[in-house]
Design an enzyme around this catalytic site. Structure first.
Site, short mmCIF file in Angstrom:
data_model
loop_
_atom_site.label_atom_id
_atom_site.label_comp_id
_atom_site.label_asym_id
_atom_site.label_seq_id
_atom_site.Cartn_x
_atom_site.Cartn_y
_atom_site.Cartn_z
N LYS A 1 -16.69 34.82 32.95
CA LYS A 1 -16.71 33.82 31.87
C LYS A 1 -16.03 34.37 30.61
CE LYS A 1 -18.57 30.28 33.86
NZ LYS A 1 -17.87 28.98 33.93
N SER B 1 -20.56 30.65 29.24
CA SER B 1 -21.99 30.90 29.42
C SER B 1 -22.49 31.94 28.44
CB SER B 1 -22.23 31.40 30.84
OG SER B 1 -23.54 31.91 31.00
N TYR C 1 -20.50 37.52 36.81
CA TYR C 1 -20.41 36.16 36.27
C TYR C 1 -20.11 36.20 34.78
CZ TYR C 1 -21.91 31.42 35.00
OH TYR C 1 -21.98 30.14 34.50
#
Length: 199
Positions: free
Chosen positions: A138, A112, A134
């Site tokens: 990633k 991402s 997050y």
């Protein structure tokens, strides 16, 4: 050729599985929920990833597309779940490839732009400076894929996906979910809510 798609009930995963099947791949779709479409010749394995990997990845698996994830605000809200799915789930998938595949499979990891944190522009030289769990998960995932590739266990690559605007269905826990809802809901005759202030 067997191709495994994790996160196959999602917006991207299901469309990818259908397109791969049209090109002749034998697709194995893995997800927590039943995929909306299981292509002819494909098979769906429904349940937690750690429980389906044994049946999904086999000696003839030639490629794995790893899309399974807890999305941005969901990973921030539930720290343990985010790491269990986004890091441990990825590592389990890489380990299954290492243990079961006769040849190192192509491995595509959906990363991402969240790995960059807040930046106006990014290119291949931009350092990863995530600002949330997050993004950190990633970034860790990219390093894992790089290392498993370096060791010759998989032939991996990470794809840093941007926000997907206007995904169908109910909103998910992505921090960018409002971008879909402010367009999707009015088109469906429903009220859309934009959580951003006027400034």
């Amino acid at each position: 050729m067997s191709v495994v798609v994790t996160g196959a009930a999602g917006f991207l995963g299901n469309r990818l599985a259908q397109n791969l099947a049209k090109r002749g791949a034998q697709v194995v779709l893995c997800d927590q929920i039943e995929p909306p479409v299981v292509p002819a010749g494909g098979r769906a394995l429904v349940g937690p990833l750690e429980e389906t990997l044994g049946a999904a990845i086999a000696s003839d698996t030639r490629a794995v597309v790893h899309l399974a994830a807890v999305v941005s605000s969901g990973a921030e809200r539930d720290f343990d779940l985010g790491y269990r799915v986004n890091v441990d789930g990825l590592r389990g998938t890489l380990e299954a490839c290492r243990a079961r595949c006769a040849q190192p499979p192509k491995f595509v990891f959906a990363s991402s732009l969240a790995v960059f944190g807040a930046t106006d522009a990014a290119d291949d030289a931009t350092p990863t400076t995530p600002l949330n769990s997050y993004g950190a998960q990633k970034a860790i995932g990219e390093l894992l894929v790089n290392d498993y590739s370096r060791k010759g266990f998989v032939d991996g690559r990470s794809v840093r996906l941007p926000t997907i605007s206007i995904r169908p269905g109910a909103p998910n826990a992505a921090a960018s979910g409002f971008a879909s809802s402010i367009l999707r809901e009015p088109l469906a005759g429903q009220r859309g809510v934009c959580p951003l202030g006027l400034d």
